[in-house]
Design a protein around this motif. Structure first.
Motif: not given
Ligand code: PMT
Length: 394
Positions: A181-190
């Motif tokens: 769950x935490x690994x990509x927190x706050x990453x904006x991925x298009x």
């Protein structure tokens, strides 16, 4: 280990329900907050009092309780970080796969936007039933994690596949998903997905067989890992994250560039049409050609991927392309990653019927800018999506 985590355990009416008492204790020992929801049939196998005492929480059974302000299924779904349905009967599996919400447990699962683990347990004949297997496949493609039942002696007296998998397996998988769950927190991925639609006139268009499944699986996986995906797609979908509906390649180009500035990563899984009609008739074209032939003049679409690679808005932005080839996959993919200039290229063979376009499965080779390659064997698009993101973000 699990303090602050909210674990929701759904128990359905199978003999393996008694084993879940120990599973509740395993979570409690790690300081998790455990809530239990049961189908009415589950209470034929375990008592409400037992579950209540072990979880130290009220047990949910009824969907509509007048004194509650918020509908029960929504409050359970909002609160939990993960839902585990164990044992999952053939009946509940089939309801979930078909969107049937006729009790509290199925209603919660339907509304649930975070990871769901399903651990089936049933008679081996039921497990091998064609419809149950189809429903299991449906759930896999909808991003449910299925922990297959194991072989052995079954409570019904048969020997075969149908035993609930080990409690350790359920517990460890839930920890893995919670940590993920935490690994990509706050990453904006298009993420782009699906084929583009290039109009010819008011009723006709040029497109391709891309269903959007691959790109949508990546967006789902990113969302499950805490990212803020922006899905740009021609496919009509409703998601708990941002979706921008487009039709043509030029719509897609605009949407991608509108979102690019503050994004961390762009993954171009869409099958973008290389050409569009030079002129779109603003009426329905008539069948007037005397020799039975017509020509449509085409003009080249922008190469969105190539353009983004030359216009990165920060040096850490990661650009990922896909490569759909029907022959010489690796040779063509190597040429394409050099030509487009992206950081990763995901190559898939679209000549195969069991993967690629429209299939629920894929098999890909990940090429990196530095020449390294990694082959991922055939798996569901959800599993491939997880592995692609793992390769990118570790
Ligand atoms: O949607 P599904 O049914 O699940 O199928 C998935 C898929 C097979 C479509 C997907 O896995 C895939 O391979 N997508 C890329 C298809 C494609 O257009 O490949 P390409 O080799 O023609 O293009 C290479 C890359 O350039 C792609 O990232 C594409 O998005 C991008 N491109 C292509 C043309 C163009 N004008 N602009 C682009 O940005």
């Amino acid at each position: 280990m699990l303090s602050g985590k909210n674990i929701l355990i759904g128990i359905t009416g199978g003999i393996a329900a008694y084993k879940i008492c120990e599973l509740i204790r395993m979570y409690k020992r790690q300081n998790a907050n455990v809530r239990v929801v049961c189908t009415p049939n589950a209470l034929n196998f375990v008592t409400k009092l037992t579950l209540q005492n072990l979880s130290q929480n009220e047990v949910g059974i009824e969907e509509f309780e007048l004194e509650k302000f918020k509908p029960e299924h929504i409050s359970y779904a909002d609160e939990a970080d993960i839902m585990i349905i164990a044992p999952a009967t053939a009946n509940t599996i089939s309801k979930l796969a078909n969107g049937i919400c006729d009790n509290l447990l199925t209603s919660i699962a339907c509304a649930f936007q975070k990871p769901i683990i399903i651990a089936p347990a049933m008679n081996c004949g039921m497990w091998n039933n064609k419809f149950i297997q189809e429903n299991i496949e449906k759930l896999k493609t909808a991003n449910y994690t299925i922990l297959d039942p194991e072989d052995g002696y079954l409570a019904c007296g048969y020997n075969g596949t149908g035993r609930l998998c080990s409690l350790d397996k359920i517990f460890n998988k839930s920890i893995e998903l919670l940590n993920r769950e935490k690994k990509l927190t706050n990453k904006k991925i298009i993420i782009t997905a699906g084929g583009t639609i290039e109009k010819i006139d008011t009723v006709r268009y040029i497109s391709n067989f891309s269903s959007g499944k691959m790109g949508i699986a990546i967006a789902d996986s990113a969302y499950n890992q805490g990212a803020q995906p922006v899905l740009i797609t021609s496919v009509k979908v409703q998601k708990p994250y941002k979706v921008i509906q487009i039709e043509s390649a030029t719509d897609m180009q605009k949407a991608v560039f509108d979102e690019l500035e503050d994004s961390d990563c762009v993954i171009m899984a869409a099958a973008v049409a290389d050409y569009r009609a030079k002129n779109i008739a603003n009426y329905k074209m008539k069948k007037t050609s005397p020799d039975g032939e017509i020509s449509i003049e085409l003009t080249q679409n922008p190469d969105i991927l190539k353009e983004i690679c030359t216009k990165k808005t920060n040096p850490n932005q990661i650009i990922v392309g896909f490569c759909a080839e029907s022959e010489d996959l690796i040779k063509n993919a190597k040429e394409k990653i050099a030509k487009k200039g992206c950081d990763y290229l995901i190559a898939n063979d679209i000549s195969r019927k069991d993967i690629g376009f429209s299939s629920d499965f894929n098999e890909v080779t990940i090429l990196k800018k530095n020449g390294e390659m990694k082959a991922l064997s055939r798996a569901t698009k959800a599993e491939i999506a997880d592995k692609i993101l793992e390769e990118i973000y570790g």
